[in-house]
Write an enzyme that holds these catalytic residues in place. Structure first.
Site, PDB file in Angstrom:
ATOM      1  N   HIS A 197       0.814  -1.217   0.000  1.00 20.92           N
ATOM      2  CA  HIS A 197       0.000   0.000   0.000  1.00 20.92           C
ATOM      3  C   HIS A 197       0.850   1.270   0.000  1.00 20.92           C
ATOM      4  O   HIS A 197       0.383   2.342  -0.406  1.00 20.92           O
ATOM      5  CB  HIS A 197      -0.936   0.002   1.212  1.00 20.92           C
ATOM      6  CG  HIS A 197      -2.215   0.746   0.990  1.00 20.92           C
ATOM      7  ND1 HIS A 197      -2.305   1.862   0.180  1.00 20.92           N
ATOM      8  CD2 HIS A 197      -3.478   0.555   1.487  1.00 20.92           C
ATOM      9  CE1 HIS A 197      -3.548   2.312   0.180  1.00 20.92           C
ATOM     10  NE2 HIS A 197      -4.274   1.537   0.965  1.00 20.92           N
TER      11      HIS A 197
ATOM     12  N   ASP B  48     -11.177  -3.688 -18.021  1.00 24.39           N
ATOM     13  CA  ASP B  48     -11.520  -4.599 -19.127  1.00 24.39           C
ATOM     14  C   ASP B  48     -10.258  -5.043 -19.853  1.00 24.39           C
ATOM     15  O   ASP B  48      -9.596  -4.252 -20.519  1.00 24.39           O
ATOM     16  CB  ASP B  48     -12.466  -3.874 -20.089  1.00 24.39           C
ATOM     17  CG  ASP B  48     -12.931  -4.760 -21.244  1.00 24.39           C
ATOM     18  OD1 ASP B  48     -12.496  -5.923 -21.319  1.00 24.39           O
ATOM     19  OD2 ASP B  48     -13.720  -4.270 -22.068  1.00 24.39           O
TER      20      ASP B  48
END
Length: 457
Positions: free
Chosen positions: A157, A385
């Site tokens: 992170h 996508d």
């Protein structure tokens, strides 16, 4: 969420992890993280997972090969991800850009994705098999027997927040869809972590209740209060338009003239239900910290497009457990809204300075009393996508006892879309939490005259 009939044995066959390096040579240099990046509270691996159905137009395309090749191309531009974190004086983190690469795992499952039914998402009983926690692993693609697949990724992170990770994933997606013609990312990545480094000299100019123990002089290693050993369980809760309207109906008339985002509303509701379920002493101080994104023009940071570091902070609302439990929902909502409203450019600068002055402390995290929520519903995990279309689910898949991440949910069977919130609590507390939540989303509410529930934002 009800589960569908599943095979007796869910088997995932994984190949050995392999290091995947950038497809072209990259600079070998040492790059410092910002003082927002390298806080103690961000030094962990954050997972994300996306589920994809089979797409007949991609017949003959192997998602493993497509994503692996695209990832190698993306690492040319995001080459710090292929390096290694190192700690310098005063615990300052930098990235040694060695181009050693990221671990990549290829796997196959013995089921079709539709067999998972409505368990696709944070409540999937096979998440651990699909995430497969190998220390340092960065990507695993698991093919289903139907042609669908999952792509799970882990990232330290300190390197990026959700927006930065999405920017990276979208770059992989661009190279996946245009393997022959795509040369550079549509949004070029920008490092420039100095833009969120501490001022000289550093100065704490704002109130930061999220670091109360650090400000009181407690050592970073003692800021977490350890609870008695207890078994916790994970459950995920769905909030569609009907549930959100029901929660809004608990707000008093004067809230009609105000605006409250769905995130603020759900945060207030869950914080209140959680506190009631914990049965704390009335005078105990409880806190909820809300992630606030500093990108865009709202907070005046003026970061360049393409900046993929951490650009958020966790302002904290606090009150006595008795007041939060007994007073109406509107009380909790006002506390949440007030906490978020205090965030400004100066607030971010003050956090960076606090990090340096106090030795990169952990957030104040006292067992049961503290809770952190993060909203990723607009981050874009549900839109990445790779050529197979949008995922049926995409996001951070699970909670800890102190942290919940709000994620989008798209019903694989054409039902209602909404928001899913994973919760982790001790088993008896979880039962009480569910009962409190049911009161908020199922019981009718009597309103004063002329009361009209405000619309969902």
């Amino acid at each position: 969420m009800a589960s569908s009939t599943l095979p007796l044995v869910f088997i995932v066959r994984r190949q050995n992890p392999k290091l995947l390096v950038p497809s072209k040579p990259t600079p070998h240099e040492l790059k410092q993280l910002s003082d927002i990046d390298d806080q103690e509270g961000l030094r962990f691996q954050v997972p994300a997972i996306m589920f994809y159905k089979n797409n007949p137009s991609m017949e003959g395309k192997d998602p493993v090969s497509v994503i692996r090749e695209a990832l190698a191309k993306a690492l040319v531009f995001y080459y710090p991800f292929a390096g290694r974190l190192v700690e310098g004086p005063n615990r300052k983190l930098s990235v040694d850009c060695t181009a050693e690469g990221v671990l990549f795992i290829e796997a196959d499952a013995n089921v079709e994705i539709h067999w998972l039914g409505d368990t696709v998402g944070p409540w999937c009983p096979y998440l651990e098999e699909l995430l497969y926690d190998v220390p340092g692993s960065d990507g695993i693609v698991t093919r289903f027997s139907c042609g669908g697949f999952t792509f799970a990724i882990r990232l330290n992170h300190t390197m990026s927040d959700g927006s930065g990770l999405i920017q990276f994933l979208n770059t992989i997606a661009e190279f996946s869809q245009q393997p022959q013609t795509k040369i550079t990312p549509s949004v070029p990545p920008i490092w420039q972590r100095h833009l969120l480094s501490a001022r000289q000299p550093p100065s704490i100019t704002c109130s930061h209740h999220e670091y109360d123990q650090a400000l009181a002089g407690a050592a970073a290693t003692t800021t977490t209060t350890t609870a008695k050993e207890t078994t916790t369980i994970d459950r995920s809760f769905f909030f569609g338009p009907k549930e959100i309207r029901a929660i809004r109906n608990h707000l008093p008339h004067h809230h009609h003239s105000t605006t409250a985002t769905t995130f603020e509303l759900l945060t207030a509701c869950i914080w209140q239900c959680r506190t009631r379920a914990l049965c704390l002493a009335p005078d105990e101080i409880v806190r909820v910290s809300c992630k606030v994104n500093g990108r865009g023009n709202k907070h005046g940071l003026n970061l360049p497009p393409g900046y993929y570091g951490n650009v958020f902070t966790y302002p904290t609302a606090m009150t006595k457990a008795g007041m939060l439990s007994m007073l109406p929902l509107g009380y909790a909502l006002e506390l949440v809204k007030k906490a978020k409203a205090q965030v400004s450019e100066e607030y971010f600068r003050s956090v960076a300075d606090l990090t340096v002055i106090k030795g990169r402390p952990l957030y104040t995290l006292e067992a049961n009393k503290d809770y952190i929520v993060s909203d990723t519903t607009r981050a874009g995990f549900d839109k990445v996508d790779f050529g197979w279309g949008k995922p049926v689910f995409g996001g951070v898949p699970r909670a800890t006892s102190l942290i919940s991440v709000f994620v989008c949910f798209r019903d694989i069977r054409g039902g209602e879309d909404g928001i899913v919130v994973p919760i982790c609590l001790p088993e008896l507390v979880m039962d009480r939490f569910e009962q409190e939540l049911k009161k908020m989303i199922q019981e009718p509410v009597e309103h004063p005259p002329n009361h009209k529930p405000i619309s969902m934002l």
